[in-house]
Design a protein around this motif. Structure first.
Motif, mmCIF file in Angstrom:
data_model
loop_
_atom_site.group_PDB
_atom_site.id
_atom_site.type_symbol
_atom_site.label_atom_id
_atom_site.label_comp_id
_atom_site.label_asym_id
_atom_site.label_seq_id
_atom_site.Cartn_x
_atom_site.Cartn_y
_atom_site.Cartn_z
ATOM 1 N N GLN A 123 0.808 -1.370 -0.133
ATOM 2 C CA GLN A 123 -0.003 -0.243 -0.209
ATOM 3 C C GLN A 123 0.953 0.560 -0.193
ATOM 4 O OE1 GLN A 123 -2.893 0.066 3.065
ATOM 5 N NE2 GLN A 123 -3.881 -1.886 2.384
ATOM 6 N N GLY A 124 0.455 2.230 -0.802
ATOM 7 C CA GLY A 124 0.769 3.436 -0.671
ATOM 8 C C GLY A 124 0.094 4.888 -1.599
ATOM 9 N N ARG A 125 1.361 6.130 -1.479
ATOM 10 C CA ARG A 125 0.543 6.775 -1.399
ATOM 11 C C ARG A 125 1.676 7.254 -3.251
ATOM 12 N NH1 ARG A 125 -4.056 9.238 -3.078
ATOM 13 N NH2 ARG A 125 -4.401 11.046 -3.153
ATOM 14 N N ILE A 126 1.570 8.174 -3.947
ATOM 15 C CA ILE A 126 2.272 9.228 -4.756
ATOM 16 C C ILE A 126 1.297 10.559 -4.615
ATOM 17 C CG2 ILE A 126 1.487 8.556 -7.314
ATOM 18 C CD1 ILE A 126 4.775 9.360 -6.551
ATOM 19 N N GLY A 127 2.101 11.602 -4.651
ATOM 20 C CA GLY A 127 1.159 12.948 -4.950
ATOM 21 C C GLY A 127 0.852 13.296 -3.326
ATOM 22 N N GLY A 128 1.315 14.374 -2.889
ATOM 23 C CA GLY A 128 -0.187 14.295 -1.998
ATOM 24 C C GLY A 128 -1.351 13.552 -1.394
ATOM 25 N N SER A 129 -1.962 14.385 -0.487
ATOM 26 C CA SER A 129 -3.499 13.329 0.304
ATOM 27 C C SER A 129 -4.672 14.287 -1.015
ATOM 28 C CB SER A 129 -3.809 14.548 1.513
ATOM 29 O OG SER A 129 -4.224 15.644 1.397
ATOM 30 N N SER A 130 -4.195 15.101 -2.285
ATOM 31 C CA SER A 130 -5.188 16.150 -2.640
ATOM 32 C C SER A 130 -5.475 16.265 -3.913
ATOM 33 C CB SER A 130 -5.718 17.318 -2.070
ATOM 34 O OG SER A 130 -4.436 18.054 -1.991
ATOM 35 N N LEU A 131 -3.948 15.575 -4.455
ATOM 36 C CA LEU A 131 -3.536 15.849 -5.344
ATOM 37 C C LEU A 131 -2.648 14.116 -5.723
ATOM 38 C CD1 LEU A 131 -2.375 18.926 -6.353
ATOM 39 C CD2 LEU A 131 -4.293 17.796 -7.082
ATOM 40 N N GLY A 132 -3.070 13.390 -5.564
ATOM 41 C CA GLY A 132 -1.953 12.433 -5.922
ATOM 42 C C GLY A 132 -2.907 10.966 -5.901
ATOM 43 N N TYR A 133 -2.618 9.824 -5.999
ATOM 44 C CA TYR A 133 -2.738 8.649 -6.440
ATOM 45 C C TYR A 133 -2.296 7.577 -5.295
ATOM 46 C CZ TYR A 133 -4.720 9.347 -11.345
ATOM 47 O OH TYR A 133 -5.349 9.596 -12.414
ATOM 48 N N ASP A 134 -3.467 6.239 -4.769
ATOM 49 C CA ASP A 134 -3.054 5.440 -3.271
ATOM 50 C C ASP A 134 -2.665 4.601 -4.926
ATOM 51 O OD1 ASP A 134 -4.187 6.899 -1.196
ATOM 52 O OD2 ASP A 134 -5.904 5.608 -2.109
ATOM 53 N N ILE A 135 -1.385 3.563 -3.726
ATOM 54 C CA ILE A 135 -1.409 1.996 -4.971
ATOM 55 C C ILE A 135 -1.550 1.388 -3.685
ATOM 56 C CG2 ILE A 135 1.050 1.560 -5.595
ATOM 57 C CD1 ILE A 135 2.624 4.349 -5.088
ATOM 58 N N GLN A 136 -2.068 0.458 -4.362
ATOM 59 C CA GLN A 136 -3.064 -0.825 -3.723
ATOM 60 C C GLN A 136 -2.462 -2.098 -4.549
ATOM 61 O OE1 GLN A 136 -7.347 -0.825 -3.132
ATOM 62 N NE2 GLN A 136 -6.461 0.358 -1.246
ATOM 63 N N ALA A 137 -1.512 -3.176 -4.480
ATOM 64 C CA ALA A 137 -1.557 -4.245 -4.755
ATOM 65 C C ALA A 137 -1.016 -5.709 -3.629
ATOM 66 C CB ALA A 137 -0.121 -3.694 -5.328
ATOM 67 N N THR A 138 -1.099 -6.475 -4.112
ATOM 68 C CA THR A 138 -0.632 -7.850 -3.637
ATOM 69 C C THR A 138 0.802 -8.755 -4.515
ATOM 70 O OG1 THR A 138 -2.269 -8.436 -3.219
ATOM 71 C CG2 THR A 138 -1.854 -9.998 -3.413
ATOM 72 N N TYR A 139 1.675 -8.888 -4.353
ATOM 73 C CA TYR A 139 2.442 -9.549 -4.605
ATOM 74 C C TYR A 139 2.681 -10.579 -4.670
ATOM 75 C CZ TYR A 139 8.091 -10.889 -5.286
ATOM 76 O OH TYR A 139 8.905 -11.226 -5.168
ATOM 77 N N THR A 140 1.969 -11.797 -4.889
ATOM 78 C CA THR A 140 2.941 -13.708 -5.037
ATOM 79 C C THR A 140 3.478 -13.598 -5.896
ATOM 80 O OG1 THR A 140 0.370 -12.862 -3.838
ATOM 81 C CG2 THR A 140 1.156 -15.501 -4.363
ATOM 82 N N PRO A 141 4.631 -13.602 -5.231
ATOM 83 C CA PRO A 141 5.766 -13.959 -6.964
ATOM 84 C C PRO A 141 5.365 -15.948 -7.227
ATOM 85 C CG PRO A 141 6.693 -14.694 -4.442
ATOM 86 C CD PRO A 141 5.378 -13.712 -4.004
ATOM 87 N N PRO A 142 5.247 -15.423 -8.495
ATOM 88 C CA PRO A 142 6.001 -14.479 -9.470
ATOM 89 C C PRO A 142 4.911 -13.027 -9.299
ATOM 90 C CG PRO A 142 5.136 -15.995 -10.407
ATOM 91 C CD PRO A 142 4.572 -16.261 -9.321
ATOM 92 N N LEU A 143 3.626 -12.654 -9.095
ATOM 93 C CA LEU A 143 2.429 -12.335 -9.407
ATOM 94 C C LEU A 143 2.826 -10.828 -9.416
ATOM 95 C CD1 LEU A 143 0.180 -13.653 -12.157
ATOM 96 C CD2 LEU A 143 2.230 -12.683 -12.661
ATOM 97 N N VAL A 144 2.376 -9.663 -9.998
ATOM 98 C CA VAL A 144 2.110 -8.663 -8.744
ATOM 99 C C VAL A 144 1.220 -8.199 -9.295
ATOM 100 C CG1 VAL A 144 2.877 -5.422 -8.229
ATOM 101 C CG2 VAL A 144 4.964 -7.714 -8.271
ATOM 102 N N ARG A 145 -0.321 -7.944 -8.927
ATOM 103 C CA ARG A 145 -1.500 -7.671 -9.256
ATOM 104 C C ARG A 145 -1.990 -6.610 -8.332
ATOM 105 N NH1 ARG A 145 -4.018 -11.848 -12.899
ATOM 106 N NH2 ARG A 145 -2.957 -13.754 -12.613
ATOM 107 N N GLY A 146 -2.826 -5.300 -9.005
ATOM 108 C CA GLY A 146 -3.905 -4.620 -8.392
ATOM 109 C C GLY A 146 -3.584 -3.167 -8.779
ATOM 110 N N ARG A 147 -3.325 -2.339 -8.553
ATOM 111 C CA ARG A 147 -4.075 -1.030 -9.071
ATOM 112 C C ARG A 147 -3.603 0.393 -8.247
ATOM 113 N NH1 ARG A 147 -7.389 0.419 -13.239
ATOM 114 N NH2 ARG A 147 -8.746 2.683 -12.423
ATOM 115 N N ILE A 148 -3.602 1.277 -9.300
ATOM 116 C CA ILE A 148 -3.343 2.382 -9.464
ATOM 117 C C ILE A 148 -3.921 3.669 -8.823
ATOM 118 C CG2 ILE A 148 -1.575 4.389 -10.034
ATOM 119 C CD1 ILE A 148 0.012 1.731 -10.708
#
Length: 163
Positions: free
Chosen positions: A4-29
């Motif tokens: 989980q993470g965030r790029i940009g600030g609280s008002s002008l940014g995007y959340d990062i949500q992903a699952t890492y289960t080797p070998p795959l990374v799946r999620g949404r920005i």
């Protein structure tokens, strides 16, 4: 393994949500309406995959390691990624030498925080999860590109700034 993470600030940014289960990374920005899906395959330090759909997305081709390098997008319309991990610091560059962005992150266990770009044209990044620092940094750089592309493609005021 959740990321989980965030790029940009609280008002002008995007959340990062992903699952890492080797070998795959799946999620949404981003959010449910605006943003892009993540689908990456990581085998033997090689990252291959796609961010977004077939018409509105881009390819990811990166070799991970203490010295990581690769490309987001194609050969003609794409951007280079180069970064190094030294101790608890991760530094490098996204894009070209003149039209690119500096990378500077601090690594603390399962947490990576820092900035992509300068004071005026950059974005803060915070991301955490049970994945190598190189994977967290790559996801942050990808999120920066998605946010940047969406901001350039949307007309001013046509979308809410927070997702």
């Amino acid at each position: 393994m959740d990321i989980q993470g965030r790029i940009g600030g609280s008002s002008l940014g995007y959340d990062i949500q992903a699952t890492y289960t080797p070998p795959l990374v799946r999620g949404r920005i981003g959010g449910t309406q605006i943003g892009k899906n993540i689908l990456l395959n990581i085998e033997k330090q090689l990252v291959r995959g796609r961010i977004g759909g077939t018409t509105d997305g881009f390819d990811v081709n990166v070799t991970l390691g203490h010295h990581t390098e690769g490309r987001l997008g194609g050969n003609f319309v794409g951007q280079d990624i180069v970064f190094d991990v030294q101790g608890r610091e991760l530094t490098g560059r996204f894009g070209g030498s003149s039209l690119g962005y500096d990378l500077h992150f601090r690594i603390e266990n399962t947490h990576l925080a820092g900035r992509i770009g300068g004071n005026f044209d950059g974005k803060d990044l915070e991301i955490q999860g049970h994945a190598p620092a190189e994977v967290l940094a790559l996801l942050g750089i990808i999120a920066f590109k998605v946010l940047q592309d969406d901001q350039q493609n949307s007309s001013a005021g046509s979308h809410s700034a927070s997702y």
